[in-house]
Scaffold this motif. Structure first.
Motif, PDB file in Angstrom:
ATOM      1  N   SER B   2       1.086  -1.311  -0.039  1.00 13.68           N
ATOM      2  CA  SER B   2      -0.049  -0.058  -0.104  1.00 13.68           C
ATOM      3  C   SER B   2       0.823   1.343  -0.053  1.00 13.68           C
ATOM      4  O   SER B   2       1.945   1.260   0.812  1.00 13.68           O
ATOM      5  CB  SER B   2      -0.785   0.090   1.170  1.00 13.68           C
ATOM      6  N   GLU B  10      -5.447   1.569  -2.132  1.00 13.76           N
ATOM      7  CA  GLU B  10      -6.452   0.760  -1.556  1.00 13.76           C
ATOM      8  C   GLU B  10      -7.379   1.624  -0.702  1.00 13.76           C
ATOM      9  O   GLU B  10      -7.301   2.374  -0.180  1.00 13.76           O
ATOM     10  CB  GLU B  10      -5.775  -0.284  -0.645  1.00 13.76           C
ATOM     11  N   VAL B  15      -8.390  -1.534   3.874  1.00 13.98           N
ATOM     12  CA  VAL B  15      -7.091  -1.434   4.583  1.00 13.98           C
ATOM     13  C   VAL B  15      -7.874  -1.797   6.058  1.00 13.98           C
ATOM     14  O   VAL B  15      -6.950  -2.623   6.945  1.00 13.98           O
ATOM     15  CB  VAL B  15      -6.444  -0.203   4.570  1.00 13.98           C
ATOM     16  N   ARG B  18      -8.574  -5.542   6.810  1.00 10.75           N
ATOM     17  CA  ARG B  18      -7.567  -6.329   7.006  1.00 10.75           C
ATOM     18  C   ARG B  18      -6.770  -6.194   8.257  1.00 10.75           C
ATOM     19  O   ARG B  18      -6.538  -7.351   8.954  1.00 10.75           O
ATOM     20  CB  ARG B  18      -6.439  -5.953   5.722  1.00 10.75           C
ATOM     21  N   ARG B  19      -6.647  -4.998   8.684  1.00 12.15           N
ATOM     22  CA  ARG B  19      -6.088  -4.678  10.089  1.00 12.15           C
ATOM     23  C   ARG B  19      -6.807  -5.247  11.028  1.00 12.15           C
ATOM     24  O   ARG B  19      -6.059  -5.823  12.023  1.00 12.15           O
ATOM     25  CB  ARG B  19      -5.332  -3.190   9.972  1.00 12.15           C
ATOM     26  N   ASP B  45      -1.026   1.662  13.498  1.00 11.12           N
ATOM     27  CA  ASP B  45      -0.383   0.707  14.120  1.00 11.12           C
ATOM     28  C   ASP B  45      -0.289   0.616  15.634  1.00 11.12           C
ATOM     29  O   ASP B  45       0.018  -0.207  16.329  1.00 11.12           O
ATOM     30  CB  ASP B  45       0.987   0.190  13.625  1.00 11.12           C
ATOM     31  N   TRP B  89       2.164  -7.032  11.722  1.00  7.79           N
ATOM     32  CA  TRP B  89       2.166  -5.731  11.002  1.00  7.79           C
ATOM     33  C   TRP B  89       2.997  -5.952   9.937  1.00  7.79           C
ATOM     34  O   TRP B  89       2.530  -5.573   8.615  1.00  7.79           O
ATOM     35  CB  TRP B  89       2.371  -4.412  11.994  1.00  7.79           C
ATOM     36  N   ASP B  90       4.221  -6.438  10.114  1.00  5.79           N
ATOM     37  CA  ASP B  90       5.141  -6.284   9.200  1.00  5.79           C
ATOM     38  C   ASP B  90       4.781  -7.407   8.030  1.00  5.79           C
ATOM     39  O   ASP B  90       5.015  -7.069   6.815  1.00  5.79           O
ATOM     40  CB  ASP B  90       6.460  -6.936   9.684  1.00  5.79           C
ATOM     41  N   ILE B  92       1.482  -8.064   7.206  1.00 10.58           N
ATOM     42  CA  ILE B  92       0.101  -7.695   6.415  1.00 10.58           C
ATOM     43  C   ILE B  92       0.492  -6.466   5.719  1.00 10.58           C
ATOM     44  O   ILE B  92      -0.292  -6.304   4.913  1.00 10.58           O
ATOM     45  CB  ILE B  92      -1.185  -7.713   7.122  1.00 10.58           C
ATOM     46  N   GLU B  93       1.306  -5.565   6.086  1.00 14.37           N
ATOM     47  CA  GLU B  93       1.662  -4.253   5.653  1.00 14.37           C
ATOM     48  C   GLU B  93       2.952  -4.085   4.732  1.00 14.37           C
ATOM     49  O   GLU B  93       3.199  -3.289   4.189  1.00 14.37           O
ATOM     50  CB  GLU B  93       1.390  -2.988   6.446  1.00 14.37           C
ATOM     51  N   ARG B  97       4.307  -8.535   1.961  1.00 15.13           N
ATOM     52  CA  ARG B  97       2.599  -8.824   1.953  1.00 15.13           C
ATOM     53  C   ARG B  97       2.163  -9.563   0.742  1.00 15.13           C
ATOM     54  O   ARG B  97       2.813  -9.584  -0.082  1.00 15.13           O
ATOM     55  CB  ARG B  97       1.948  -7.432   1.829  1.00 15.13           C
TER      56      ARG B  97
END
Lengths: 161, 172
Positions: B2, B10, B15, B18-19, B45, B89-90, B92-93, B97
């Protein structure tokens, strides 16, 4: 600043009240709402010592892959045992509160087994008590965790005034 | 990837979803978090752990005050989820990814030291974790918990954690 303040382990005259004291202490410790929620039970008390047990409970699991209890539940067990050991110190006059507590996790507690905490208050000054504890499962030669902490303390005045 | 300039950004709902799903999945895996009644609020985050007051968290009914063990558990949960979230986080973002949503294994506590600064009052508590060192094997985390006033924490903690092995081939 946490635990079991206000609990008075001694009679009004300042002398330990033996059996009565042990019974009162047991009722008190087991009535603490968080101790009750964890199903902690008091196994033994002595001068400056205490033993508690924590039954295994799936609701307290921290790692779902292994079924190992969460450290937080182990902390609560060790904190309660240390606080009780401080209250049971013969030179104390008041309840206590935890100032700090360090937990070392030596290994994962075996899933399905109860934990036992053995705590002792190994040194007191006029205002501070030092306590330590170990948590054991069925393999009591290899501790699961250990704790050391400082607790608030008010020492009895010695003789006379 | 992203926001890297290739293609359109996106849609915000994608976003967020997903988070939020990743965070919910992480938290829902741990029964003890449910036992304490802790939930996590997310902004980007940044996570804030919330422990709504319940009678069963009380240690001293006379004061009343939160049990030191409940406070310690709250701080430790906050630290572990904070670390687990940073790893997730690393995935999925981050740059890699795509391998997203692989179940993240949680870090294991090596040691944890709680400073009880003042009595925990019978009301909701909040906490935030700060990862002071994120290593491949070991990480260090600081956590502070407060109630009415964020500048007056009632407990702080610092702990060391053993990190879960990363997926093979990721960084050797």
């Amino acid at each position: 600043m946490s635990d079991t303040s206000e609990f008075q382990p001694s009679g009004a005259d300042g002398s330990p009240a033996g059996e009565d004291m042990a019974r009162v202490a047991r009722d008190f410790m087991e009535s603490l709402p968080h101790a009750k929620a964890l199903n902690l039970s008091l196994l033994a008390l002595g001068p400056g010592t205490a033993q508690f047990s924590l039954p295994y409970d799936a609701a307290l699991v921290g790692d779902p892959d292994t079924g190992v209890l969460h450290g937080g539940a182990v902390s609560a067990l060790l904190d309660t045992a240390c606080g009780a050991a401080v209250i049971m110190h013969p030179e104390g006059t008041e309840g206590t509160a935890t100032l700090d507590l360090r937990i070392d996790y030596m290994r994962a507690a075996t899933p399905g087994q109860r934990l036992i905490a053995r705590a002792e208050c190994y040194h007191v000054t006029r205002n501070v008590a030092f306590a330590r504890a170990v948590a054991l499962d069925d393999d009591s030669d290899r501790p699961v965790a250990s704790a050391t902490g400082a607790f608030s303390f008010t020492a009895r005045q010695r003789d006379g005034v | 990837m992203s926001g890297t300039g290739q293609g359109r950004p996106e849609p915000v709902q994608v976003v967020k979803q997903r988070r939020d799903a990743a965070l919910a999945g992480l938290v829902a895996r741990v029964p003890y978090i449910r036992f304490l009644g802790v939930s996590f609020e997310r902004r980007g985050d940044e996570l804030t752990a919330v422990m709504p007051f319940e009678d069963k968290l009380i240690g001293n009914p006379m004061l009343p005050a939160l049990h030191g063990g409940a406070t310690a558990g709250f701080l430790e949960v906050t630290a572990i989820i904070g670390l687990g979230w940073a790893l997730l986080w690393d995935e999925i973002e981050g740059v890699e990814r795509g391998g997203a949503q692989a179940p993240v294994r949680l870090p294991k506590t090596i040691d944890f030291t709680v400073d009880y600064l003042r009595s925990g009052l019978p009301r909701d508590a909040y906490a935030r974790a700060h990862v002071t060192r994120a290593g491949r094997r070991y990480s260090s985390v600081r956590v502070a918990a407060w109630q009415d006033n964020r500048d007056r924490p009632f407990a702080e903690a610092t702990g060391h954690f053993l990190m879960p092995a990363r997926a093979a081939g990721k960084d050797g």
